[in-house]
Enzyme design. Structure first.
Site, PDB file in Angstrom:
ATOM      1  N   ASP A 222       0.824  -1.201   0.000  1.00  0.00           N
ATOM      2  CA  ASP A 222       0.000   0.000   0.000  1.00  0.00           C
ATOM      3  C   ASP A 222       0.866   1.262   0.000  1.00  0.00           C
ATOM      4  O   ASP A 222       1.899   1.318   0.666  1.00  0.00           O
ATOM      5  CB  ASP A 222      -0.896  -0.006   1.240  1.00  0.00           C
ATOM      6  CG  ASP A 222      -1.801   1.201   1.318  1.00  0.00           C
ATOM      7  OD1 ASP A 222      -2.752   1.282   0.512  1.00  0.00           O
ATOM      8  OD2 ASP A 222      -1.546   2.078   2.163  1.00  0.00           O
ATOM      9  N   GLU A 273       1.517  -0.592  -4.979  1.00  0.00           N
ATOM     10  CA  GLU A 273       0.607   0.507  -5.292  1.00  0.00           C
ATOM     11  C   GLU A 273       1.485   1.735  -5.512  1.00  0.00           C
ATOM     12  O   GLU A 273       1.887   2.417  -4.564  1.00  0.00           O
ATOM     13  CB  GLU A 273      -0.384   0.745  -4.159  1.00  0.00           C
ATOM     14  CG  GLU A 273      -1.383   1.854  -4.496  1.00  0.00           C
ATOM     15  CD  GLU A 273      -2.203   2.324  -3.306  1.00  0.00           C
ATOM     16  OE1 GLU A 273      -3.333   2.782  -3.530  1.00  0.00           O
ATOM     17  OE2 GLU A 273      -1.704   2.252  -2.163  1.00  0.00           O
TER      18      GLU A 273
END
Length: 550
Positions: A222, A273
């Site tokens: 993330d 990401e």
């Protein structure tokens, strides 16, 4: 133009099959909203286990879980309190291990989320840091700083949060006086970690091993560009010298993670990401000793326009080619307005700053375009991500009562941003409203629309014209067609201003009509799949087709 991305310094010898992740179809599960197994209104691991046959019938290669760890849910689970504990709302660690094993028995691998930038303010480290006080070793794992101004009343910098507002929150000393400030690039409940501290690096590598040892096939990272900060904490933010995005030092972190992943007999995969506009900076994360793949946000955020999407495809392939990494393609995720709504708007692109209440959309047009976009993205070389519910054509739920909204992006915007709850509404499995459309026996944590049953798996199963049938057929063809299993790609002669046309392998042609009028199909041997009804030998507007050609 021909773009070939087949060269990869990481691939096995030519006689061996390519690694599974290079062309995988990966299904994203947002656990709170997938299926509720115990009837408390919140999706859980029991619900996922019961619905594994749906994923098997869909034909996916892997499932990616957004955080299922212990969390106060200040940001939908991305505020992690303990990586080694499954949140009680979702189940137990034993259930997670059973789910991983059961999915593997169906040929489905598991990917989990790791959030390196921050933890929850309820994490034991942060609670210890607050208790220990200013200057303590416990606080060195985070970014505690005195404030500016005569009495420290101003935050250390004027940086803006990804969730709107400031990035610093002031603490209170044991005697009740104002204390130091701590950094949080997202919500105040998500204090940023200091990656210069050896404890932070060592703990995350232990966490990776904890989940890899339990059979997890990979991790999704993330906010992968943000963990490293300029230790000087300069107030000025510039693209060329950003204090907390895409710092050069970050690559050493992911080299360490890659070494952990590669230490297993079956190497684990790292998926980043990576939100970066510069394709060359993006590609640095995909060098042979770092991540295997990274999300392609450029393609997802573009409007429904042939020129815009062609540009995104070209830049994506060009960026991945030199490092030998496979691209990824996705239309929606848990942060983004669903394609089956977005594509019906006058501006069909996506941007967080442009999100607002009351934007009109033509749902019929959006649905038609979402079907075509599915075929377009599935025909491109690389891996394909499917956000839960996209295979049902779910639209964004844009009329949720303000009283039920939970996303911090809504509240920190002062109520102007509708937030991300509209793409997180629990899935419909049946047409029975009394069971929350098959989601579970309890009242779901977000209310479902009255017509949600029209989109349900039960309603679409067996319907040859349904979105679900389209996805099942599309994924099956990706697996069975040699041209789609390979990585060859070339723009075709039929490619024009209003038509995207490219060839895969020797005999497969993908056409997508963005124009206002139907176009003639070129000579072909077979129609493999179309996103909508063809008009005789013509391809209607907002429609895609896969053709077998000579």
């Amino acid at each position: 133009m021909t773009t070939d991305i087949s060269t990869d310094p990481l691939t096995a010898p030519a006689e061996q099959a390519a690694p599974w992740w290079r062309g995988a179809v990966i299904y994203q599960i947002y656990p709170r909203s997938f299926a509720d197994g115990n009837g408390d209104g919140t999706g859980d691991l029991a619900g996922v286990r019961a619905r594994l046959p749906h994923l098997e019938s869909l034909g996916v290669d892997a499932i990616w879980f957004t955080p299922w760890y212990s969390s106060p849910l200040a940001d939908g689970g991305y505020d992690v309190a303990d990586y080694r504990v499954i949140d009680p709302a979702f189940g137990t660690l034993d259930e997670a291990e059973q789910l991983i094993a059961e999915a593997a028995g169906l040929g489905i691998k598991t990917i989990v989320d790791i959030v390196p930038n921050h933890v929850s303010d309820q994490h034991e480290w942060f609670k210890a840091a607050l208790a220990a006080g200013p200057g303590s070793p416990e606080r060195q794992r985070f970014w505690f700083r005195p404030g500016r101004g005569e009495h420290g009343e101003l935050p250390p910098t004027d940086w803006e949060s990804s969730f709107s507002g400031g990035t610093w929150t002031r603490t209170t000393n044991p005697d009740g006086t104002p204390g130091d400030w701590y950094l949080h690039l997202f919500a105040p409940e998500q204090p940023d970690l200091n990656w210069n501290h050896p404890d932070v690096r060592a703990e995350h590598e232990r966490v990776l091993r904890f989940w890899f040892d339990r059979g997890v096939a990979g991790i999704r990272i993330d906010s992968a560009t943000m963990p490293v900060k300029d230790p000087a904490l300069p107030n000025e933010v510039t693209p060329d010298a950003h204090p907390f995005v895409d710092r050069d030092e970050i690559h050493d972190i992911y080299r360490g993670w890659r070494a952990v992943a590669d230490s297993y007999a079956e190497p684990r995969v790292l998926v980043g990401e990576v939100w970066l506009a510069d394709p060359h900076r993006f590609a640095r994360y995909l060098r042979p000793d770092e991540m295997h793949t990274a999300f392609n946000f450029d393609f997802m955020m573009r409007p429904w326009d042939a020129g815009e999407l062609r540009t995104a495809i070209v830049s994506t392939l060009d960026a991945h080619g030199p490092v030998g990494a496979p691209p990824t393609w996705v239309l929606s995720n848990h942060d983004v307005t669903r394609a089956a709504t977005r594509y019906g708007r006058e501006d069909s692109s996506f941007g967080f700053v442009a999100r607002a209440f009351g934007i009109p959309t033509d749902l019929a047009k959006a649905q038609r375009r979402a079907r075509a976009a599915a075929l377009l993205s599935a025909a491109l070389p690389g891996s394909l991500y499917v956000y839960q519910g996209d295979e049902l054509g779910l639209p964004e739920v844009e009329d949720l009562p303000l009283s039920v909204l939970q996303d911090p992006m809504h509240f920190r915007s002062g109520g102007t941003d509708p937030g991300r709850d509209g793409c997180r509404v629990p899935l419909p499995w049946t047409s029975d409203a009394d069971s929350a459309f098959g989601f579970g026996a309890g009242t779901p944590w977000l209310p479902q629309p009255a017509n949600w049953g029209d989109y349900s798996v039960e309603r679409q199963d067996g319907d040859p014209r349904s979105m679900l049938t389209l996805y099942r057929t599309m994924i099956a063809l990706r697996r069975s067609e040699p041209a789609l299993r390979g990585e060859e790609f070339a723009w075709a002669a039929e490619d024009t201003d209003d038509v995207l046309a490219f060839r895969r392998g020797a005999d497969l042609l993908c056409l997508v009509n963005f124009g206002e009028t139907p176009i003639d199909l070129p000579a072909h041997l077979e129609i493999l799949l179309a996103s909508g009804e063809l008009a005789g030998s013509q391809l209607p507007t907002d429609t895609a087709v896969w053709l077998r050609v000579q």
